[in-house]
Scaffold this motif. Structure first.
Motif, mmCIF file in Angstrom:
data_model
loop_
_atom_site.group_PDB
_atom_site.id
_atom_site.type_symbol
_atom_site.label_atom_id
_atom_site.label_comp_id
_atom_site.label_asym_id
_atom_site.label_seq_id
_atom_site.Cartn_x
_atom_site.Cartn_y
_atom_site.Cartn_z
ATOM 1 N N TRP A 191 0.871 -1.194 0.000
ATOM 2 C CA TRP A 191 0.000 0.000 0.000
ATOM 3 C C TRP A 191 0.899 1.232 0.000
ATOM 4 O O TRP A 191 1.650 1.449 0.947
ATOM 5 C CB TRP A 191 -0.914 -0.045 1.231
ATOM 6 C CG TRP A 191 -1.706 1.228 1.447
ATOM 7 C CD1 TRP A 191 -2.044 2.139 0.501
ATOM 8 C CD2 TRP A 191 -2.212 1.716 2.682
ATOM 9 N NE1 TRP A 191 -2.760 3.159 1.053
ATOM 10 C CE2 TRP A 191 -2.895 2.934 2.408
ATOM 11 C CE3 TRP A 191 -2.202 1.229 4.007
ATOM 12 C CZ2 TRP A 191 -3.519 3.677 3.413
ATOM 13 C CZ3 TRP A 191 -2.834 1.975 4.987
ATOM 14 C CH2 TRP A 191 -3.492 3.191 4.695
ATOM 15 N N SER B 297 -2.290 3.767 -3.580
ATOM 16 C CA SER B 297 -2.096 2.689 -4.540
ATOM 17 C C SER B 297 -2.003 1.370 -3.776
ATOM 18 O O SER B 297 -1.167 1.220 -2.882
ATOM 19 C CB SER B 297 -0.799 2.964 -5.330
ATOM 20 O OG SER B 297 -0.575 1.942 -6.245
ATOM 21 N N ARG C 283 -1.548 -2.695 -4.128
ATOM 22 C CA ARG C 283 -1.134 -3.746 -5.062
ATOM 23 C C ARG C 283 -1.295 -5.117 -4.409
ATOM 24 O O ARG C 283 -0.879 -5.328 -3.268
ATOM 25 C CB ARG C 283 0.332 -3.550 -5.462
ATOM 26 C CG ARG C 283 0.851 -4.600 -6.457
ATOM 27 C CD ARG C 283 2.342 -4.487 -6.664
ATOM 28 N NE ARG C 283 3.107 -4.720 -5.448
ATOM 29 C CZ ARG C 283 3.378 -5.924 -4.940
ATOM 30 N NH1 ARG C 283 2.949 -7.027 -5.548
ATOM 31 N NH2 ARG C 283 4.071 -6.031 -3.824
ATOM 32 N N TYR C 284 -1.958 -6.007 -5.096
ATOM 33 C CA TYR C 284 -2.008 -7.404 -4.647
ATOM 34 C C TYR C 284 -1.516 -8.264 -5.808
ATOM 35 O O TYR C 284 -2.126 -8.302 -6.883
ATOM 36 C CB TYR C 284 -3.433 -7.803 -4.257
ATOM 37 C CG TYR C 284 -3.526 -9.254 -3.859
ATOM 38 C CD1 TYR C 284 -2.949 -9.685 -2.651
ATOM 39 C CD2 TYR C 284 -4.142 -10.175 -4.672
ATOM 40 C CE1 TYR C 284 -2.994 -11.022 -2.297
ATOM 41 C CE2 TYR C 284 -4.196 -11.515 -4.317
ATOM 42 C CZ TYR C 284 -3.614 -11.936 -3.127
ATOM 43 O OH TYR C 284 -3.643 -13.272 -2.787
ATOM 44 N N THR D 295 -2.948 -3.905 -9.441
ATOM 45 C CA THR D 295 -2.764 -2.647 -8.696
ATOM 46 C C THR D 295 -4.004 -1.780 -8.875
ATOM 47 O O THR D 295 -4.481 -1.588 -9.996
ATOM 48 C CB THR D 295 -1.535 -1.878 -9.229
ATOM 49 O OG1 THR D 295 -0.396 -2.732 -9.163
ATOM 50 C CG2 THR D 295 -1.291 -0.612 -8.413
ATOM 51 N N MET E 196 -5.363 2.062 -8.067
ATOM 52 C CA MET E 196 -4.879 3.393 -7.695
ATOM 53 C C MET E 196 -6.043 4.386 -7.727
ATOM 54 O O MET E 196 -6.906 4.319 -8.604
ATOM 55 C CB MET E 196 -3.798 3.838 -8.682
ATOM 56 C CG MET E 196 -3.106 5.135 -8.327
ATOM 57 S SD MET E 196 -4.032 6.597 -8.795
ATOM 58 C CE MET E 196 -3.871 6.536 -10.567
ATOM 59 N N SER F 3 -4.172 -1.737 -18.322
ATOM 60 C CA SER F 3 -4.878 -0.980 -17.282
ATOM 61 C C SER F 3 -6.146 -0.344 -17.828
ATOM 62 O O SER F 3 -6.236 -0.001 -19.011
ATOM 63 C CB SER F 3 -3.958 0.081 -16.673
ATOM 64 O OG SER F 3 -3.651 1.057 -17.634
#
Lengths: 558, 491
Positions: free
Chosen positions: A288, A383, A385-386, A390, A392, A507
């Protein structure tokens, strides 16, 4: 070298609601910028000292060109080209600006601890007759080098700098422009007349002595990073001031001119900029990141030449000595000492009343309504992210500042503003305020009844006195906007490898997805200025709001 | 390494030499505009300067609707729904002051350019027109910037000069113009007939105009403290010996029927009155009726009830009893913008003789003035003779009565022509305009005797702030000193 070309076409078929005859417009814009910079550098180390010296030369040439064709009245419906219009106007313009510079820089470092940089630059430009020199100095102290034992601190630096920057006038500012002799259809004078044309000096003062403007700044900053760079701080305090600013000064008719570009301005800005970055959570699969920026700028107009006249910056903004830059300034309603609206006690009191009971324009002088620039602006970005995904989101916030909503000016005239939805059935309104008038002899506001119970015609107010002042249309420009939300999927490494790429991201992002304005703003977007980016920057009229956009992006890293 | 350095230095040197050349920077000439250059000679200026002069001369009839109403040449008909009253505020007459950054600045630019280039004929025309603008400025504003005017940011708040200083400067310009027009060396560039639209490059006419203008403005100072009416009358008579000689010498801008743009009087009649014609006031119609003036049938149409009947401004005309109208065959597309009529010269002469107590020559000159005007309007010779034979046109033998008769006839001849009727009334009190027949202005029952200073000059220019806004309804310029008792509220 960079070149830019844009072609836009706008067409409407016959039979539309707005353009019943149809239109075909085409605009070509292009620019070609050539810049060449040559530098000689010398680097060496003398014991604990490092020395970097650089000398350089720079030349710039900007060329721009535009052509426009605007045709109306399509001859054959549905065909859009320049030969299928009944009437047209066409025009073209082009121009060029050139400058060249000599510059130099010397950097001296002591152990990775202390850095001093000095620069100097001299510019020559095609748009003014003088050349100008501007230096800068900066000193940086990396104090973390002395705190090697402080485990939590990764980097710490303080800096202080002084810089001066010069800028020339825009191209052709000093030209003595001629314009066609005065014409008036009503007086029966127009050009060319009887085959004879005539051009005369324009009412713009040609200023052959126009010089460059300077902006100087002292800045001090602190940069720190902690906990293996998971927390960062960047703080800057600045104080900058401009001198010899090139501004359009209105001149009295008796000078022979209506105005001209003159070196008269001096404006000071003092501000603070804060940036914080952090990574509150960081594991192998999840992280994070959060960042926050916050800035505040206080400006002040110090000098506007002889007599310090207010200067109209366009787009609703004015420069006024002793005030922030820029401010909204204009005719306002007459008020008594307590600030109550003064409603006219003059004129007919019957059903044919016009001015009676109606607010009055203050005849004494114009009023400063407030500053256009916000108190502060901020941006928060998170932001998450896993693994390869991601998410955001960025929120932008602006607090304070004013705008002149000129759409409201017109809408209220025609009774089409949402503010007028609950208009009185009998077209009568009783304003809160006091009855009175301005007495020209005593030069005083005279209050004849401290409580107003007199009605005036609602529509008449909006179509007369309301139209003569901007006061009713000054609105707050605070906002919160969900500027951007993006979901990104990074393809697994093996996929990228198979494609011989270093990275491959997909994205989906949306911009301007949500927004909230302060109560009192009735337009579509406080960030839009009708005339684009300008010094005044407070004019909202017939403007499109910022667009909500969605984007699907494929990002390839080679 | 050494070689690389040498090569690089050479490249830098070449680029430096190339770009540091001043010529490389000498490109700041806007290619999209017409900029000052050797190609812009005085001929490019001239017709525009003359046009703006003509526009300035008639502007206030058009934009200041009150002026022609107040001078009683016209009366608003209430049935046409137009504003019948006019408001005199502090920005009233700003078009005249606006000449500083327009018509006056341009004529001065022509004068300066021609003087610098030694082109005497252009210089002369520039001087005449500039002089007219300066006289005009002084007559409307009394004290006004002169020495420090027209110099841009060099004097952002120009100091004022007195009316006498402005008059002296303008008279000197007229003298200089005469020298320029009569110089045996006109310089390299001489106006063509097409460029000099007003006089078609006839410099003898320009010369005569100089003298006539000197006469006009000498007469203006009749009641200026320090001057005497007889002394000014002598100057007027002296100047007029070389002034305009006949109607062909008149100074005006002629509108062409073949062109798209018509005279202001035609435009106004056409659009504001649907070509039905403007309505003359009761006052002027009665004035011409009194002496059975033959110009009536040229100026006006007959009333519905027959004969010539004027109108009371602001009231509505009634069907079956409609008043006369200004005739559309008089208010034509080609109606000129008048700057100076020949007849004005003869009336100046008549007034000058009257002021000197020379009543016989005054009558002769006045009747010559009437004749010149009637001939200009195409009145048949027999009608002219009949009109001039009337006992009412015998010159009285007192200065005041003689002046009244001359000014009244001058006023008639000047109807819808020049602004001289306004200045004549302010200066002499004649003719006895009957203000009861007009709708009064909103904020006063009279008309300004001069112009108020523009609000921005009052606010910003210290030299004008120091003077303050004058009581412009009650006191005119320095030459406005003659008491006239019949209308006490104007003084």
């Amino acid at each position: 070298m960079s070149t830019n070309t844009s072609v836009s076409q706008n067409y409407k078929n016959k039979g539309g609601l707005v353009e019943t005859q149809g239109v075909f417009n085409r605009y070509n814009n292009s620019s070609k910028d050539v810049e060449s910079t040559e530098m000689i550098t010398y680097d060496n180390t003398f014991g604990d000292f490092t020395v970097n010296v650089m000398a350089g030369h720079n030349i710039v040439q900007n060329y721009w060109n535009s052509m426009e064709f605007e045709g109306t009245g399509l001859v054959v419906p549905g065909i859009y080209n320049s030969s299928n219009v009944s009437t047209y106007t066409a025009g073209s313009s082009y121009g060029m600006f050139r400058s060249w510079s000599l510059f130099g820089e010397a950097r001296i470092g002591y152990k990775s601890l202390l850095y001093y940089t000095v620069t100097g630059r001299n510019d020559w430009a095609s748009s003014i007759n003088n050349d100008f020199f501007y230096p800068s100095h900066s000193l940086g102290f990396v104090f973390s080098e002395l705190l090697q034992n402080a485990k939590f601190l990764d980097f710490g630096k303080v800096r202080v700098s002084y810089a001066k920057v010069g800028a020339p006038a825009s191209a052709y500012t000093t030209n003595v422009i001629l314009s066609q002799a005065s014409s008036s259809d009503w007086l029966g004078h127009s050009w060319p007349f009887n085959g004879q044309n005539s051009y005369l000096p324009s009412s713009t003062y040609p200023n052959p002595d126009l010089a460059n403007e300077f902006k100087s700044e002292i800045e001090t900053g602190l940069e720190m990073r902690f906990f293996k760079n998971r927390l960062g701080l960047d703080l800057a305090l600045y104080h900058n001031w401009s001198t010899n600013q090139i501004l359009w000064q209105q001149l009295l008719n008796s000078t022979g001119y209506e105005g001209g570009w003159i070196n008269i301005g001096g404006i000071t800005h003092k501000g603070i900029e804060l940036g914080i970055t952090s990574t509150p959570v960081q594991t192998k699969d999840f992280s994070w990141d959060m960042s926050l920026t916050w800035s505040k700028d206080n400006s002040m107009v110090d000098d506007l030449g002889e007599n310090d006249e207010p200067i109209d910056l366009g787009s609703g903004g004015w420069a006024i000595v002793g005030q922030p830059y820029p401010v909204l300034y204009g005719d306002a309603f007459l008020r008594d000492d307590e600030g109550n609206l003064v409603l006219s006690d003059q004129g007919s009191t019957g059903t044919d009343r016009t001015t009676y009971g109606r607010p009055i324009i203050d005849p004494r002088s114009r009023k400063i309504f407030g500053k256009i620039a916000p108190d502060w602006v901020s941006s928060i970005r998170n932001s998450l992210r896993y693994k390869n995904i991601t998410f955001m989101a960025q929120l932008d916030i602006q607090k304070g500042g004013l705008i002149d909503n000129f759409d409201e000016h017109y809408l209220t005239y025609y009774g089409m503003s949402p503010l007028q939805e609950n208009r009185p059935e009998d077209n009568r309104i009783v304003f809160d305020g006091v009855m009175g008038h301005y007495d020209y002899t005593s030069q005083q506001v005279v209050v004849t009844n401290p409580v107003n119970t007199e009605w005036t015609y609602y529509s008449s107010y909006y179509q007369t006195v309301c139209q003569s002042t901007e006061e009713d249309n000054i609105q707050p420009r605070d906002f919160i906007k969900l500027r951007e939300v993006a979901l990104t999927y990074r393809m697994p490494g093996k996929v990228a490898d198979a494609l011989h790429l270093k990275g491959l991201d997909v994205s989906f992002a949306g911009r301007n997805l949500w927004r909230k304005f302060k109560d009192g703003f009735s337009g579509s977007d406080v960030e839009t200025n009708t005339n684009g980016i300008s010094n005044g920057n407070a004019w909202f009229n017939y403007s499109f709001p910022s667009l909500r956009t969605y984007a699907l992006t494929l990002n390839i890293t080679l | 390494m050494k070689r690389i350095l040498i090569k690089f230095s050479i490249i830098v040197l070449v680029l430096l030499t190339m770009s540091s050349c001043q010529k490389w920077l000498d490109i700041d000439y806007n290619p999209n505009a017409i900029t000052e250059s050797p190609a812009i000679d005085e001929g490019v200026y001239l017709s525009g300067v003359e046009s703006e002069w003509a526009q300035q001369a008639v502007t206030f009839f058009v934009w200041w609707n009150g002026m022609k109403d107040w001078l009683l040449w016209y009366a608003s008909d209430g049935t046409q729904g137009y504003e019948t009253r006019f408001e005199i505020s502090t920005d009233y007459g700003g078009e005249i002051w606006g000449a500083y950054s327009g018509a006056l600045m341009h004529s001065n630019a022509l004068y300066e350019k021609a003087k610098e280039n030694g082109n005497k004929r252009f210089q002369g025309i520039g001087a005449v027109i500039t002089a007219w603008h300066w006289f005009n400025m002084a007559d409307y504003y009394d004290q006004a910037p002169l020495d420090e005017a027209l110099k841009g940011a060099e004097f952002p708040y120009p100091n004022v000069n007195s009316l006498e200083e402005i008059y002296t400067h303008a008279n000197a310009l007229l003298d200089e113009a005469v020298e320029c027009f009569t110089s045996s060396d006109p310089g390299d560039l001489v106006p063509t007939a097409a460029q000099d639209y007003i006089y078609g490059a006839d410099f003898e006419k320009w010369t005569r105009l100089c003298y006539s203008l000197k006469a006009r403005y000498a007469m203006r100072l009749t009641y200026l403290p320090g001057k005497t009416p007889a002394g000014q009358a002598d100057l007027v008579l002296q100047y007029l010996q070389n002034g305009l000689q006949n109607n062909d010498d008149m100074c005006s801008w002629k509108h062409l029927a073949s062109l798209q743009f018509d005279s202001y009087i035609y435009e106004e009649s056409l659009y504001d009155y649907s070509a039905a014609g403007m309505t003359p006031s009761l006052y002027i119609v009665d004035l011409l009726n009194d002496l059975s003036d033959p110009r009536r049938m040229i100026f006006w149409t007959e009333a519905e009830a027959g004969g010539y009947i004027g109108h009371r401004s602001g009231t509505s005309s009634v069907a079956g009893n409609r008043p006369s109208r200004w005739s559309m065959s008089y208010c034509t597309q080609t109606y000129p913008d008048m700057i100076m009529m020949y007849s004005e010269n003869l009336f100046l002469k008549a007034e000058a003789h009257a002021l000197k107590g020379e009543y016989g020559p005054a009558e002769t000159a006045m009747k010559a003035g009437i004749r010149a005007d009637m001939e200009y309007h195409g009145v048949p010779e027999a009608d002219i003779i009949t009109y001039l034979a009337q006992p009412a046109l015998t010159m009285p033998t007192s200065v005041e009565a003689a002046q009244e008769l001359v000014m009244t006839q001058k006023y008639i001849a000047n109807t819808f022509e020049t602004t001289e009727s306004y200045f004549d009334f302010i200066r002499t009190g004649y003719p006895r305009l009957d203000f009861t027949t007009i709708n009064q202005v909103i904020n006063t029952n009279t008309f300004p005797r001069r112009n108020p200073y523009p609000p921005d000059e009052i606010e910003k220019n210290p030299s004008i702030s120091a003077l303050g806004q004058p009581d412009y309804f009650r006191k005119g310029t320095a030459w406005d000193t003659k008491p006239f008792s019949w209308r006490s509220d104007t003084k």
